[in-house]
Design a protein around this motif. Structure first.
Motif, short mmCIF file in Angstrom:
data_model
loop_
_atom_site.label_atom_id
_atom_site.label_comp_id
_atom_site.label_asym_id
_atom_site.label_seq_id
_atom_site.Cartn_x
_atom_site.Cartn_y
_atom_site.Cartn_z
N ASN A 39 0.87 -1.18 -0.05
CA ASN A 39 -0.14 -0.19 -0.06
C ASN A 39 1.00 1.26 0.16
OD1 ASN A 39 0.43 1.18 2.98
ND2 ASN A 39 -0.62 -0.85 3.30
N CYS A 40 0.40 2.35 -0.71
CA CYS A 40 1.21 3.58 -0.68
C CYS A 40 1.79 3.96 0.76
CB CYS A 40 0.23 4.56 -1.21
SG CYS A 40 -0.05 4.52 -2.87
N ALA A 41 0.84 3.99 1.72
CA ALA A 41 1.38 4.52 3.19
C ALA A 41 2.49 3.57 3.64
CB ALA A 41 0.27 4.34 4.04
N SER A 42 2.63 2.39 3.20
CA SER A 42 3.74 1.51 3.60
C SER A 42 4.85 2.06 2.76
CB SER A 42 3.56 0.25 3.66
OG SER A 42 3.45 -0.08 2.46
N VAL A 43 4.63 2.33 1.45
CA VAL A 43 5.90 2.54 0.76
C VAL A 43 6.57 4.08 1.00
CG1 VAL A 43 6.80 3.11 -1.73
CG2 VAL A 43 5.33 1.26 -1.20
N LEU A 44 5.66 5.02 1.16
CA LEU A 44 6.03 6.46 1.71
C LEU A 44 6.60 6.28 3.06
CD1 LEU A 44 2.88 8.65 1.37
CD2 LEU A 44 4.58 8.25 -0.13
N LYS A 45 6.33 5.43 4.10
CA LYS A 45 7.12 5.07 5.18
C LYS A 45 8.41 4.70 5.00
CE LYS A 45 5.95 3.70 9.96
NZ LYS A 45 5.19 2.58 10.83
N MET A 46 8.74 3.62 4.16
CA MET A 46 9.96 3.06 3.98
C MET A 46 10.84 4.06 3.08
SD MET A 46 8.75 -0.49 2.76
CE MET A 46 10.32 -1.64 2.73
N ALA A 50 6.82 12.18 4.21
CA ALA A 50 5.80 12.63 4.85
C ALA A 50 4.62 12.98 4.22
CB ALA A 50 6.17 13.59 6.22
N ALA A 51 4.84 13.54 3.25
CA ALA A 51 3.71 14.37 2.37
C ALA A 51 3.28 13.31 1.16
CB ALA A 51 4.28 15.58 1.76
N LYS A 52 2.07 12.92 1.49
CA LYS A 52 1.50 11.84 0.60
C LYS A 52 1.55 12.67 -0.75
CE LYS A 52 -2.72 9.29 0.42
NZ LYS A 52 -4.19 9.31 1.03
N THR A 56 2.01 11.47 -5.15
CA THR A 56 0.69 11.41 -6.18
C THR A 56 1.40 11.60 -7.56
OG1 THR A 56 -0.69 12.46 -4.36
CG2 THR A 56 -1.64 12.25 -6.46
N HIS A 57 2.22 12.58 -7.69
CA HIS A 57 2.60 12.81 -9.42
C HIS A 57 3.48 11.42 -9.64
CE1 HIS A 57 4.93 14.48 -12.69
NE2 HIS A 57 5.93 14.18 -11.91
N HIS A 58 4.59 11.05 -8.56
CA HIS A 58 5.33 10.07 -8.84
C HIS A 58 4.61 8.78 -9.25
CE1 HIS A 58 8.84 12.39 -8.15
NE2 HIS A 58 8.67 12.44 -6.87
N TRP A 59 3.61 8.39 -8.50
CA TRP A 59 2.82 7.28 -8.86
C TRP A 59 2.20 7.05 -10.13
CZ3 TRP A 59 5.01 4.49 -5.67
CH2 TRP A 59 5.09 4.56 -4.21
N ARG A 60 1.76 8.65 -10.47
CA ARG A 60 1.34 8.69 -11.94
C ARG A 60 2.19 8.44 -13.00
NH1 ARG A 60 -1.25 13.59 -12.17
NH2 ARG A 60 0.45 14.47 -13.16
N VAL A 61 3.37 9.00 -12.76
CA VAL A 61 4.33 9.07 -13.55
C VAL A 61 4.66 7.33 -13.94
CG1 VAL A 61 7.02 9.34 -14.54
CG2 VAL A 61 5.31 11.12 -13.29
#
Lengths: 107, 107
Positions: A39-46, A50-52, A56-61
């Protein structure tokens, strides 16, 4: 809502290189390379981000270039590396990139 | 005037991917992959690009990322692919990228 993804045949090598030619996106893909859905949150954490909204842009790319699947699940998104598609279209490319990223990190 | 180039150890995989994640730069590198030195004018001609200025930025991106050597020669520049450096740092990467570009062109 289902997000749009390119089919395997629509993936281009320029698109993949451009998507991965960014330290944050490359780091995210290294995490996803562990396999399975994240899930996105766990990847952000790793990643220590901090800023979701930053991602957002990176996931879209990554999604638009055919590097990841991004699937809505409740209030968040699940992410999977499209390794099978990438390996089929560009044999050895993803492994060479990930090995390069590991080598850079180690040096 | 000698242009600045990164040393082999200064090359990063993100930089290489970002440089090659562009159709014009990738096409230029495919031409240089033939081996030896090429002058800018002949590469522009092979790419079908009339405006020399269009490529000035592209050559700099390729040079700064460690993908090419760019050497002044009289009134123009000679270009060489840094295959030895790239292969040493990222085994298999350049070949996988070039094979991918050929596959995309053929499809």
């Amino acid at each position: 809502m289902t997000l749009r993804h390119p089919e395997r045949a629509q993936i281009s090598v320029e698109g993949v290189l451009s998507a991965l030619g960014n330290p944050t996106r490359l780091a995210a893909v290294r995490i996803l390379d562990g396999g399975g859905e994240h899930n996105c949150a766990s990847v952000l954490k790793m990643l220590g981000i901090a800023a979701k909204s930053t991602m957002t842009h990176h996931w879209r790319v990554l999604r638009d270039s055919g590097v990841i699947w991004q699937r809505p699940s409740g209030r968040e998104y699940m992410l999977t590396l499209r390794r099978e598609d990438l390996d089929a279209r560009y044999p050895g490319l993803l492994d060479a990139i990930l090995a390069g990223a590991r080598a850079d990190s180690a040096s």
